[in-house]
Design a protein around this motif. Structure first.
Motif, PDB file in Angstrom:
ATOM      1  N   SER A  89      -1.950 -12.885 -26.388  1.00 52.75           N
ATOM      2  CA  SER A  89      -1.038 -13.841 -25.711  1.00 52.75           C
ATOM      3  C   SER A  89      -2.080 -14.963 -25.223  1.00 52.75           C
ATOM      4  O   SER A  89      -3.180 -14.895 -25.091  1.00 52.75           O
ATOM      5  N   GLU A 103       2.240 -23.839 -21.219  1.00 51.44           N
ATOM      6  CA  GLU A 103       2.956 -23.004 -22.190  1.00 51.44           C
ATOM      7  C   GLU A 103       2.400 -21.643 -22.336  1.00 51.44           C
ATOM      8  O   GLU A 103       1.001 -21.371 -22.007  1.00 51.44           O
ATOM      9  N   TYR A 104       3.315 -20.596 -22.680  1.00 47.15           N
ATOM     10  CA  TYR A 104       3.107 -19.177 -22.867  1.00 47.15           C
ATOM     11  C   TYR A 104       3.348 -19.020 -24.217  1.00 47.15           C
ATOM     12  O   TYR A 104       4.577 -19.129 -24.678  1.00 47.15           O
ATOM     13  N   ASP A 114      -1.816 -18.700 -22.730  1.00 55.88           N
ATOM     14  CA  ASP A 114      -1.107 -19.289 -21.580  1.00 55.88           C
ATOM     15  C   ASP A 114      -2.110 -20.743 -21.282  1.00 55.88           C
ATOM     16  O   ASP A 114      -3.255 -20.528 -21.428  1.00 55.88           O
ATOM     17  N   ARG A 131      -1.647 -22.913 -10.390  1.00 62.39           N
ATOM     18  CA  ARG A 131      -0.437 -22.000 -10.552  1.00 62.39           C
ATOM     19  C   ARG A 131       0.444 -22.212  -9.372  1.00 62.39           C
ATOM     20  O   ARG A 131      -0.146 -21.935  -8.075  1.00 62.39           O
TER      21      ARG A 131
END
Length: 92
Positions: free
Chosen positions: A54, A62-63, A56, A88
C-alpha cells in the motif's frame, strides 16, 4: 357508543453490549520504501503481512491499496504530486 383506544408500543430496550473477545487488530505495516515527490512530500510504501503493498502520500494524502500497487505505481504518483508536505492530523 363506540370508544376508540390508541395503544403505543415502545421498542424493547436493547441488551447491553457484551465485550467482544474477538476484536480485530490490524497488523503493523512495515515501511519498505520512501519516494520523494516533486512538491517535497513523500510517498511511503508499506508491506502488509500478506505481502501486499500500500502507499500513502504526505503531500496530497492519497492512500492506495490494491493488488496492483507496486513501487512503480507509487513512483508514478510521486512524479505527479506537487503538494507540499503537511503534518498528519492527530485525534484530539
Amino acid at each position: 357508543m363506540t370508544s376508540l383506544s390508541i395503544l403505543t408500543f415502545a421498542p424493547a430496550p436493547s441488551p447491553a453490549a457484551e465485550p467482544d473477545d474477538h476484536e480485530y487488530v490490524a497488523p503493523a505495516l512495515v515501511t519498505v520504501d520512501r519516494i520523494p515527490t516533486r512538491g517535497g512530500a513523500a510517498v511511503h510504501i508499506h508491506q502488509d503481512s500478506d505481502g501486499s503493498l500500500s502507499s500513502d502520500c504526505t503531500g496530497c494524502g492519497e492512500y492506495a491499496w490494491t493488488l496492483a500497487v507496486t513501487r512503480g505505481f507509487a513512483r508514478a504518483h510521486a512524479d505527479t504530486c506537487f503538494r507540499e508536505p503537511h503534518p498528519r492530523r492527530s485525534a484530539a
